[in-house]
Design an enzyme around this catalytic site. Sequence first.
Site, PDB file in Angstrom:
ATOM      1  N   LYS A 131      -7.239  -0.557 -41.155  1.00 60.92           N
ATOM      2  CA  LYS A 131      -8.044   0.551 -40.643  1.00 60.92           C
ATOM      3  C   LYS A 131      -9.352   0.630 -41.422  1.00 60.92           C
ATOM      4  O   LYS A 131      -9.368   0.353 -42.619  1.00 60.92           O
ATOM      5  CB  LYS A 131      -7.292   1.875 -40.853  1.00 60.92           C
ATOM      6  CG  LYS A 131      -6.156   2.121 -39.904  1.00 60.92           C
ATOM      7  CD  LYS A 131      -5.566   3.507 -40.150  1.00 60.92           C
ATOM      8  CE  LYS A 131      -4.336   3.746 -39.298  1.00 60.92           C
ATOM      9  NZ  LYS A 131      -4.627   3.810 -37.853  1.00 60.92           N
ATOM     10  N   ARG A 152       5.452   2.411 -33.223  1.00 58.06           N
ATOM     11  CA  ARG A 152       6.327   2.143 -32.079  1.00 58.06           C
ATOM     12  C   ARG A 152       7.380   1.084 -32.411  1.00 58.06           C
ATOM     13  O   ARG A 152       8.457   1.059 -31.816  1.00 58.06           O
ATOM     14  CB  ARG A 152       5.469   1.731 -30.871  1.00 58.06           C
ATOM     15  CG  ARG A 152       4.701   0.453 -31.076  1.00 58.06           C
ATOM     16  CD  ARG A 152       3.596   0.267 -30.048  1.00 58.06           C
ATOM     17  NE  ARG A 152       2.444   1.138 -30.297  1.00 58.06           N
ATOM     18  CZ  ARG A 152       1.381   1.202 -29.510  1.00 58.06           C
ATOM     19  NH1 ARG A 152       1.315   0.448 -28.422  1.00 58.06           N
ATOM     20  NH2 ARG A 152       0.375   2.001 -29.800  1.00 58.06           N
TER      21      ARG A 152
HETATM   22  N1  BES Z   1      -0.797   6.356 -37.126  1.00 58.71           N
HETATM   23  C1  BES Z   1      -1.673   5.841 -36.155  1.00 58.71           C
HETATM   24  C2  BES Z   1      -2.087   6.872 -35.100  1.00 58.71           C
HETATM   25  C3  BES Z   1      -2.865   8.071 -35.598  1.00 58.71           C
HETATM   26  C4  BES Z   1      -4.247   8.095 -35.490  1.00 58.71           C
HETATM   27  C5  BES Z   1      -2.228   9.171 -36.106  1.00 58.71           C
HETATM   28  C6  BES Z   1      -4.962   9.193 -35.930  1.00 58.71           C
HETATM   29  C7  BES Z   1      -2.936  10.286 -36.532  1.00 58.71           C
HETATM   30  C8  BES Z   1      -4.295  10.296 -36.443  1.00 58.71           C
HETATM   31  C9  BES Z   1      -1.015   4.669 -35.420  1.00 58.71           C
HETATM   32  O1  BES Z   1      -0.140   3.912 -36.177  1.00 58.71           O
HETATM   33  C10 BES Z   1      -2.112   3.761 -35.008  1.00 58.71           C
HETATM   34  O2  BES Z   1      -2.761   3.219 -35.861  1.00 58.71           O
HETATM   35  N2  BES Z   1      -2.289   3.579 -33.699  1.00 58.71           N
HETATM   36  C11 BES Z   1      -3.306   2.737 -33.184  1.00 58.71           C
HETATM   37  C12 BES Z   1      -2.716   1.935 -32.055  1.00 58.71           C
HETATM   38  C13 BES Z   1      -3.590   0.827 -31.562  1.00 58.71           C
HETATM   39  C14 BES Z   1      -3.751  -0.227 -32.633  1.00 58.71           C
HETATM   40  C15 BES Z   1      -2.976   0.226 -30.334  1.00 58.71           C
HETATM   41  C16 BES Z   1      -4.456   3.608 -32.699  1.00 58.71           C
HETATM   42  O3  BES Z   1      -4.202   4.703 -32.202  1.00 58.71           O
HETATM   43  O4  BES Z   1      -5.586   3.210 -32.867  1.00 58.71           O
HETATM   44 MN    MN Z   2      -1.134   2.421 -37.279  1.00 54.75          MN
END
Ligand code: BES
Ligand code: MN
Length: 492
Positions: A266, A340
């Site tokens: 990230k 997931r």
């Molecule tokens: N934990 C994150 C989602 C999240 C984002 C929670 C902001 C709380 C605040 C999750 O694991 C994630 O990173 N999801 C990705 C999925 C994508 C890579 C398909 C996302 O939402 O960008």
């Molecule tokens: Mn994530």
Amino acid sequence: MRITLSTDSPFSATTDLLVIGASSPKVDKDEGLAKLDKALGGVLGDYIKDEGFRAKPGTTLKVPARSRVKAKWVVVVGVGGEDPVADARHLGHAAAKASARQKSASIVLPEESPAVVRALSEAVFTGAYRYTAYKTRRPKGGLSRAALLVADKKDAALKTALAQGKAIAESVNLARDLVNAPPNDLNPLSLADISKEEAEKLGLKVTIWGKKELEKKGMNLFLAVNRGSAIEPRFIHIAYEPEGAEKKVAFVGKGLTFDAGGLCLKPPKSMIDMKCDMSGAATTLGIVLAAAKMKLPIAVHAIIGSTENMTGAAAYRPGDVFTSLDGKTVEIINTDAEGRLVLADCLAWTRDELKPDVMVDHATLTGACMVALGPYRAAVYSDDDDLAAHYAEAGETSDEKLWRMPLDDDLRSMLDSPIADVKHTGAQWGGSITAALFLREFVGKTPWVHLDIAGPAFNDGPHGRAPKGGTGFGVGVGVAFLERLAAPADEG
Ligand code: BES
Ligand code: MN
Ligand code: ZN
């Protein structure tokens, strides 16, 4: 914080803050307010005018009582005046927030009913929440005693309601503490320890597995996410099984104590709050503890999959393929879509081993969900219309914002993989939906609700009655949902 029922009158209550609702800036609109204003020689009306207080729900006006009643201050709280339970929430929260210096509050009830007492009790406890664990100089003060002014303080239904509100609030506040705890201290191991300690205090059965057991079971998706972390994963199972329970509900929680994104790292701005990625686990734990304290006549299981998502040398990669506990092979596309994967194995385990009547998962699953619904609302996914409706109504009861989202079958092909049974992320659009569709692959025929709480689990600043940081979102809805299942309302 101690909350009691008291038969004091608003005039005789010896307290720092006397808290009373107003649905209009006109003091004579409300009998209780009018009487109090009279006792105060009309100062309430004067100050309300002088300050331009409109009695908007949730706003407060603090007026010195100048020894005309026993209380030091009168706190007038704006309320809608239509729903006594909603008013009670405003009152309780305002009482807890009215002053950092005053210790005690006596609250005039909008209506003497169990529902009002329960809402007040919950709102006072959650309103008084502060996270100070890491402050070497802890801010002093804050409310420590609240009295609810009633006609009969021995009324059993009111006493039960008081305890129920407290039980829910304790779970909400525990969930907040866990979410707010920094990820160097709150990791899968300490989360498991705390969960075990809290559950065993209530005599609940706790099972905790580490890496070895997960390997033996074949929870390879869960293990894949853990590969990049220096800390072992934990699978936590807590069971509340009251005698005679006819229904069994299993809650499954995403317990990522930190989500760096893995190799698909990230950017810093998105990573900063990623200690919140175990909010689903915190909510799940909170629900089972509250259910046990409230002695709900329904079996409740909490299943938590906890790990970090890091970038260690053994980290899983885009392109890897793993065989899930369920048997399906999964192609990894983006290592930041880790939640997931953990949930898939936990859901499959729960489906097969517990065979619950209903399975409900909570997860801070997708940023896309926040794009769709904003920061304060959770997405509800279910193929079962009745279940979805039950959850929606539970959300009304607990005053938490939900919105049903579609499990669109025509998006399912986005998860087709050229080399494995499925891939775990879709295309660009509908990211919250495709995440839910991926989870659905692992629930089989078990009635299932998925709650994407990425938005409301964690706040950038205080909002409504929720504080900055961890909010404990979902505990109240979960409990309300269980109560509905235990005692289904008459339906026409
Ligand atoms: N934990 C994150 C989602 C999240 C984002 C929670 C902001 C709380 C605040 C999750 O694991 C994630 O990173 N999801 C990705 C999925 C994508 C890579 C398909 C996302 O939402 O960008
Ligand atoms: Mn994530
Ligand atoms: Zn995550």
